[in-house]
Design a protein around this motif. Structure first.
Motif, PDB file in Angstrom:
ATOM      1  N   UNK A   1       0.846  -1.198   0.000  1.00 10.94           N
ATOM      2  CA  UNK A   1       0.000   0.000   0.000  1.00 10.94           C
ATOM      3  C   UNK A   1       0.883   1.249   0.000  1.00 10.94           C
TER       4      UNK A   1
ATOM      5  N   UNK B   1       0.205   5.261   0.582  1.00  9.87           N
ATOM      6  CA  UNK B   1      -0.841   6.182   0.986  1.00  9.87           C
ATOM      7  C   UNK B   1      -0.728   7.513   0.248  1.00  9.87           C
TER       8      UNK B   1
ATOM      9  N   UNK C   1       9.048   0.842  -0.205  1.00 10.66           N
ATOM     10  CA  UNK C   1       8.602   0.113   0.986  1.00 10.66           C
ATOM     11  C   UNK C   1       7.424  -0.806   0.654  1.00 10.66           C
ATOM     12  N   UNK C   2       6.523  -0.296  -0.182  1.00 13.37           N
ATOM     13  CA  UNK C   2       5.361  -1.114  -0.550  1.00 13.37           C
ATOM     14  C   UNK C   2       5.786  -2.319  -1.383  1.00 13.37           C
TER      15      UNK C   2
END
Ligand SMILES: Nc1ncnc2c1ncn2[C@@H]1O[C@H](COP(=O)(O)OP(=O)(O)OP(=O)(O)O)[C@@H](O)[C@H]1O
Ligand SMILES: [Mg+2]
Lengths: 243, 276
Positions: free
Chosen positions: A77, A79, A139-140
């Protein structure tokens, strides 16, 4: 092929305010789908439900068992904001899922992929907005997800950075064979990036339209076909009073 | 003042590596001037020496104390008390503060009690502690721990409650257990507040140490204070005050250095050299 992620007849209300009504969508492997709609129509809400962050809804969330292979949940995910841990270095943020035992080589590779090679030791406060968002993308990707959920990840950066980040995501999604569900309110972005564009609207929001973008990749932002499809879609949306 | 500043500034430019150390010298100007003034006033007889000893006499007293070994005995006793009391109070505050910060239920049960306890000026506990725990080390350490507890507890609680919900959500996204959530997100995010609390607690610890030692002690800097008063030796009193100031400052500097190191990641305003 069966869908990786399936939302079925989602109804969602905050207190007494109904936000989403009977929204269904599915995401197949390798597919890029955009979710388009005006501000406040419930796009982020829908994405949070898909990410498993919001359990308080009616309807069904079906995840393909294939997603549970590999590390992590199989879903990455990004954001609307980078949401990096300010006390961790860039590399530690990318490997956040594994904490102390993060796979340094993979982190290194991802940083190279997002164009931040050699910045692993920097702190988030030393990054520009676009760089921070790229770290969030890395990171995702760290958990080797098969589904990537992106919530307007490019809305806070300038036009040039945005184009670069868009290309980056498409390229990485293709390279790592990731299906992408992208929330956006930018029609150009939706058409340039996706195979299907879903239009959300109304109060409470329902799915208004589903538009296909049958163009091969790599695409050219300036191509006449893209402009034509977008124009057609716009006309149709105006005529049917969706926009 | 301006001229001195300039001179120090010139030195500093020649020694780039020393620049921060030298510009810190500016802080010494006022105390040195005051000391020189006091020395002249006492020596010339303007101030009576039996009430206000000359700085040189205080220095001599300190020297004699150090030579006889008395000084270390007192310092040791005080340091141990503050160290133990502060550590116990702060550790309890971190555990309970985290718990109350995490759980609304714990807050509902515990907060009113803590509010009430906090309303008691901590020194009011002294007679009770002496009654309960006698006059040896325990009541002193308990009193200091009591003083150290509340600043840390309050700061940590506020820190945890101010954490950005969005970062906590990232933790949930990665399926962190509540223990991992505390360790990897809540405590680091609340660290700035925690350090503020710790530093407040440390200075209170020194204050409570003096209170405890003034009342009942045979060793320690507080004892030195009351001994100096009873034997009419202002030089002893002032020596003890100086030592307290020194230790207080030193321990705070250590904590501050640790804070600076631990909070390097913070992106906050550091203040300008000439004021805004
Ligand atoms: N926690 C909440 N409590 C109450 N209402 C909420 C909450 N979160 C969202 N809403 C409401 O739900 C609706 C949809 O919000 P959402 O964040 O999903 O919009 P969005 O489509 O992502 O908008 P934007 O494009 O501006 O990001 C909004 O009207 C908002 O006011
Ligand atoms: Mg949103």
């Amino acid at each position: 092929m069966s869908a990786l992620l399936k939302l079925q007849n989602i109804h969602k209300a905050f207190a007494d305010v109904r936000v989403l009504e009977d929204v269904s969508l599915s995401l197949a492997a390798g597919e890029v789908v955009s979710l388009l709609g005006p501000s406040g129509c419930g796009k982020s809400t829908l994405l949070r439900i898909a990410a498993g962050l919001d359990q308080d809804y009616q309807g069904g969330l079906e995840l393909n068992p294939l997603l549970n292979f590999g590390r992590g949940s199989g879903i990455g995910v990004v954001f609307q904001e980078p949401r990096l841990m300010p006390w961790l270095s860039v590399a530690q943020n990318v490997g956040f899922a594994d904490g102390w035992v993060a796979d340094d080589q993979w982190v290194e590779q991802l940083l190279r992929d997002v164009g931040l090679h050699g910045r692993g030791d920097a702190l988030p406060k030393h990054l520009s907005g676009g760089q921070a968002q790229r770290v969030a993308i890395a990171r995702a990707l760290y958990g080797k997800p098969q589904v990537l959920l992106l919530d307007e990840p490019f809305s806070a950066v300038d036009a040039f950075t945005r184009m670069k980040l868009q290309d980056l995501v498409v390229e990485l999604a293709a390279r790592y064979e990731i299906a992408v569900l992208l929330v956006t309110h930018d029609l150009d972005e939706a058409f340039y990036l996706s195979d299907r564009v879903l239009i959300l609207g109304g109060t409470p929001s329902r799915l208004q339209r589903e538009l296909a973008v049958p163009l091969t990749r790599p695409r050219d932002r300036r191509s006449a076909e893209l402009a034509y499809l977008r124009g057609e879609a716009l006309t149709e949306l105006y005529q049917s009073h969706v926009l | 003042m301006g001229a001195l500043n300039l001179v120090i500034g010139r030195w500093a430019e020649r020694l780039p590596g020393w620049r921060p150390a030298l510009s810190d010298l500016r802080g010494w100007v006022v105390p040195l001037l005051i000391l020189a003034l006091l020395e002249t006033l006492v020596r010339s007889g303007v101030l009576p020496a039996h009430q206000m000893p000359a700085p040189s006499q205080v220095a001599q007293t300190l020297y004699l104390l150090a030579q006889s070994g008395e000084l270390w005995r007192h310092l040791n006793a005080s340091l141990l008390r503050v160290g133990a009391g502060f550590a116990i109070g702060a550790a309890l505050a971190i555990v309970i503060g985290t718990w109350v910060g995490l759980s609304r239920r714990a807050e509902a049960y515990l907060e009113p009690t803590f509010q009430a306890l906090r309303a008691i000026p901590s020194l009011a506990w002294v007679p009770l502690l002496l009654l309960w725990l006698g006059i040896d080390e325990t009541p002193k350490i308990v009193l200091i721990a009591l003083g150290a507890f509340f600043p840390v507890y309050l700061a940590l609680l506020a820190g945890i409650r101010n954490i950005d919900r969005k970062l906590v959500e990232v933790g949930r996204l990665y399926g962190l257990s509540s223990l991992a959530l505390v360790r990897r997100i809540l405590l680091p995010a609340a660290l700035p507040s925690l350090f503020t609390g710790l530093r407040g607690a440390l200075s209170l610890s020194w204050m409570f140490l003096v209170a405890a030692e003034l009342i009942a002690a045979t060793r320690g800097l507080g004892y030195l204070l009351s001994d100096g008063r009873e034997t009419s030796r202002p030089d002893l009193v002032i020596a003890a005050i100086l030592l307290l100031a020194l230790l207080g400052k030193l321990s705070d500097s250590l904590l501050k250095a640790w804070e600076t190191r631990a909070l390097r990641w913070r992106d906050s305003y550091q203040g300008g050299e000439d004021g805004a």
